[in-house]
Design a protein around this motif. Structure first.
Motif, PDB file in Angstrom:
ATOM      1  N   VAL A 169     -32.018 -14.240 -26.814  1.00 44.66           N
ATOM      2  CA  VAL A 169     -30.945 -14.118 -27.807  1.00 44.66           C
ATOM      3  C   VAL A 169     -30.214 -15.452 -27.884  1.00 44.66           C
ATOM      4  CG1 VAL A 169     -28.745 -13.017 -28.357  1.00 44.66           C
ATOM      5  CG2 VAL A 169     -30.636 -11.633 -27.472  1.00 44.66           C
ATOM      6  N   TRP A 170     -30.086 -15.969 -29.101  1.00 49.63           N
ATOM      7  CA  TRP A 170     -29.263 -17.156 -29.353  1.00 49.63           C
ATOM      8  C   TRP A 170     -28.143 -16.766 -30.299  1.00 49.63           C
ATOM      9  CZ3 TRP A 170     -28.185 -19.352 -34.126  1.00 49.63           C
ATOM     10  CH2 TRP A 170     -27.430 -20.528 -34.088  1.00 49.63           C
ATOM     11  N   ALA A 171     -26.926 -17.220 -29.994  1.00 49.58           N
ATOM     12  CA  ALA A 171     -25.777 -16.953 -30.853  1.00 49.58           C
ATOM     13  C   ALA A 171     -25.042 -18.258 -31.122  1.00 49.58           C
ATOM     14  CB  ALA A 171     -24.835 -15.943 -30.198  1.00 49.58           C
ATOM     15  N   GLY A 172     -24.631 -18.441 -32.368  1.00 56.99           N
ATOM     16  CA  GLY A 172     -23.833 -19.585 -32.754  1.00 56.99           C
ATOM     17  C   GLY A 172     -22.512 -19.123 -33.340  1.00 56.99           C
ATOM     18  N   VAL A 173     -21.429 -19.816 -33.018  1.00 54.62           N
ATOM     19  CA  VAL A 173     -20.109 -19.410 -33.491  1.00 54.62           C
ATOM     20  C   VAL A 173     -19.219 -20.631 -33.607  1.00 54.62           C
ATOM     21  CG1 VAL A 173     -19.208 -18.954 -31.167  1.00 54.62           C
ATOM     22  CG2 VAL A 173     -18.244 -17.725 -33.122  1.00 54.62           C
ATOM     23  N   GLY A 174     -18.302 -20.609 -34.559  1.00 55.84           N
ATOM     24  CA  GLY A 174     -17.333 -21.685 -34.708  1.00 55.84           C
ATOM     25  C   GLY A 174     -16.221 -21.577 -33.683  1.00 55.84           C
ATOM     26  N   GLN A 184     -13.726 -12.408 -27.648  1.00 57.06           N
ATOM     27  CA  GLN A 184     -14.904 -11.695 -28.137  1.00 57.06           C
ATOM     28  C   GLN A 184     -16.177 -12.387 -27.664  1.00 57.06           C
ATOM     29  OE1 GLN A 184     -15.298  -8.765 -29.854  1.00 57.06           O
ATOM     30  NE2 GLN A 184     -17.462  -9.125 -29.486  1.00 57.06           N
ATOM     31  N   ARG A 185     -16.183 -13.717 -27.726  1.00 57.83           N
ATOM     32  CA  ARG A 185     -17.350 -14.468 -27.251  1.00 57.83           C
ATOM     33  C   ARG A 185     -17.596 -14.210 -25.768  1.00 57.83           C
ATOM     34  NH1 ARG A 185     -14.828 -18.908 -30.323  1.00 57.83           N
ATOM     35  NH2 ARG A 185     -14.491 -20.113 -28.409  1.00 57.83           N
ATOM     36  N   GLU A 186     -16.504 -14.183 -24.990  1.00 54.37           N
ATOM     37  CA  GLU A 186     -16.640 -13.949 -23.554  1.00 54.37           C
ATOM     38  C   GLU A 186     -17.169 -12.548 -23.260  1.00 54.37           C
ATOM     39  OE1 GLU A 186     -12.810 -14.822 -21.994  1.00 54.37           O
ATOM     40  OE2 GLU A 186     -12.935 -16.962 -22.529  1.00 54.37           O
ATOM     41  N   ALA A 187     -16.732 -11.561 -24.026  1.00 50.81           N
ATOM     42  CA  ALA A 187     -17.238 -10.203 -23.837  1.00 50.81           C
ATOM     43  C   ALA A 187     -18.724 -10.136 -24.160  1.00 50.81           C
ATOM     44  CB  ALA A 187     -16.449  -9.235 -24.709  1.00 50.81           C
ATOM     45  N   PHE A 188     -19.127 -10.834 -25.213  1.00 52.20           N
ATOM     46  CA  PHE A 188     -20.532 -10.857 -25.607  1.00 52.20           C
ATOM     47  C   PHE A 188     -21.391 -11.494 -24.519  1.00 52.20           C
ATOM     48  CE2 PHE A 188     -23.942 -13.447 -27.528  1.00 52.20           C
ATOM     49  CZ  PHE A 188     -24.724 -12.448 -28.064  1.00 52.20           C
ATOM     50  N   THR A 189     -20.978 -12.666 -24.039  1.00 56.92           N
ATOM     51  CA  THR A 189     -21.793 -13.335 -23.030  1.00 56.92           C
ATOM     52  C   THR A 189     -21.818 -12.549 -21.724  1.00 56.92           C
ATOM     53  OG1 THR A 189     -19.928 -14.759 -22.370  1.00 56.92           O
ATOM     54  CG2 THR A 189     -21.428 -15.605 -24.051  1.00 56.92           C
ATOM     55  N   MET A 192     -24.414  -9.829 -22.228  1.00 61.42           N
ATOM     56  CA  MET A 192     -25.767 -10.355 -22.145  1.00 61.42           C
ATOM     57  C   MET A 192     -26.145 -10.688 -20.696  1.00 61.42           C
ATOM     58  SD  MET A 192     -27.027 -10.333 -25.267  1.00 61.42           S
ATOM     59  CE  MET A 192     -26.062  -8.859 -25.632  1.00 61.42           C
ATOM     60  N   GLN A 193     -25.223 -11.328 -19.983  1.00 61.10           N
ATOM     61  CA  GLN A 193     -25.500 -11.716 -18.604  1.00 61.10           C
ATOM     62  C   GLN A 193     -25.714 -10.502 -17.710  1.00 61.10           C
ATOM     63  OE1 GLN A 193     -26.127 -14.686 -17.676  1.00 61.10           O
ATOM     64  NE2 GLN A 193     -26.253 -14.376 -15.456  1.00 61.10           N
ATOM     65  N   ALA A 195     -26.803  -7.694 -18.517  1.00 57.45           N
ATOM     66  CA  ALA A 195     -28.050  -7.007 -18.876  1.00 57.45           C
ATOM     67  C   ALA A 195     -29.287  -7.811 -18.501  1.00 57.45           C
ATOM     68  CB  ALA A 195     -28.067  -6.724 -20.374  1.00 57.45           C
ATOM     69  N   GLY A 196     -29.116  -9.031 -18.004  1.00 60.43           N
ATOM     70  CA  GLY A 196     -30.258  -9.855 -17.646  1.00 60.43           C
ATOM     71  C   GLY A 196     -30.991 -10.439 -18.833  1.00 60.43           C
ATOM     72  N   VAL A 197     -30.299 -10.561 -19.966  1.00 64.69           N
ATOM     73  CA  VAL A 197     -30.904 -11.103 -21.183  1.00 64.69           C
ATOM     74  C   VAL A 197     -31.010 -12.625 -21.060  1.00 64.69           C
ATOM     75  CG1 VAL A 197     -30.595 -11.379 -23.682  1.00 64.69           C
ATOM     76  CG2 VAL A 197     -30.029  -9.204 -22.581  1.00 64.69           C
ATOM     77  N   ASP A 198     -32.061 -13.194 -21.611  1.00 66.86           N
ATOM     78  CA  ASP A 198     -32.191 -14.645 -21.744  1.00 66.86           C
ATOM     79  C   ASP A 198     -31.350 -15.062 -22.947  1.00 66.86           C
ATOM     80  OD1 ASP A 198     -32.930 -17.284 -22.113  1.00 66.86           O
ATOM     81  OD2 ASP A 198     -35.058 -16.866 -22.435  1.00 66.86           O
ATOM     82  N   TRP A 199     -30.114 -15.505 -22.698  1.00 62.04           N
ATOM     83  CA  TRP A 199     -29.178 -15.731 -23.795  1.00 62.04           C
ATOM     84  C   TRP A 199     -28.681 -17.167 -23.805  1.00 62.04           C
ATOM     85  CZ3 TRP A 199     -24.189 -17.384 -22.893  1.00 62.04           C
ATOM     86  CH2 TRP A 199     -23.699 -17.246 -21.586  1.00 62.04           C
TER      87      TRP A 199
END
Length: 254
Positions: A169-174, A184-189, A192-193, A195-199
């Motif tokens: 998963v790749w995410a881009g944000v301003g 919100q970004r911190e909650a998302f990461t 992902m972390q 869950a063991g996702v490659d993010w």
């Protein structure tokens, strides 16, 4: 580089409109096919909350010029919702309902998989805003995807479901996006972390929400603004994600 949105490519592509049912509506997607007749890796492309527009159609065409089958999917039954209040009235309930988002995503994914030119085992989902949230929900639902890419859609899901994501998963944000702020970004990461996702997360300095989208001639929600330099960078980052996870014939790792 061939495939930059809004520029003429050298490859001959074919495009057509496709209709399909989803969310109680008749959706109208834009399918772009690369030159040739062989099966190709494919990309499901999701729009901002305003819905499918020529911006996403050009992106799908650019991906086809690179060699991918691309389907830009619909959110609003063939409508582009330019009024901010109407857009929010539709999108906020949608974003709060994972099952509806998954239904919209799976309906479009089924259309893309059914296309004879598509290699059904080599599909990525890339989305912007609401379309990015749909792409993430497909991953949380365990969809067979090779990559998920989102721009200004660092949305979180229901507890534990990110463990069903089967791809990078790749995410881009301003950095200045008030709709997807640091918390919100911190909650998302964190999701992902855990869950063991490659993010990966790319933060584009000084950019607002929807920084990737060219200026429009209608009102927008507060916090939206175009950033041409970062828009180009975000597109390159999307193409790089696809090259890594969905390589075309002749690319390293293909």
């Amino acid at each position: 580089m061939a495939g930059t949105p809004g520029t003429a490519g050298t490859a001959t592509i074919a495009t057509r409109t496709v209709e399909y049912p989803a969310d109680g509506l008749t959706m109208t997607g834009h399918l772009a096919l690369p030159a040739g007749a062989d099966r190709r890796p494919a990309v499901l492309l999701g729009p901002e909350g305003t819905g499918l527009s020529d911006v996403e159609r050009r992106r799908a065409d650019a991906l086809a010029e690179l060699g991918y089958v691309a389907l830009a999917f619909d959110l609003h039954g063939g409508r582009y919702v330019s009024d901010p209040e109407e857009m929010l009235a539709r999108c906020l309930p949608l974003l709060a309902d994972p099952e509806r988002m998954r239904g919209i995503g799976h309906a479009a994914l089924d259309v893309l998989r059914a296309e004879p030119r598509t290699d059904p085992d080599r599909i990525a989902a890339v989305g912007y805003g609401t379309g990015g949230a749909v792409a993430l929900e497909l991953g949380r639902d365990g969809a067979n995807l090779r990559a998920i890419g989102t721009v200004n859609a660092t949305t979180t899901g229901r507890p534990g479901e990110a463990a069903r994501i089967r791809c990078p998963v790749w995410a881009g944000v301003g950095s200045e996006d008030p709709i997807m702020p640091p918390a919100q970004r911190e909650a998302f990461t964190a999701e992902m972390q855990a869950a063991g996702v490659d993010w990966r997360l790319t933060v584009y300095g000084g950019a607002l929400h929807a920084f990737h989208h060219p200026p429009v001639d209608h009102p927008v929600v507060p916090g939206v603004g175009h950033h041409p330099r970062h828009a180009r960078r975000a597109w390159r980052d999307v193409v790089d994600l696809l090259a890594e996870c969905l390589p075309l014939e002749g690319d390293p790792g293909a």
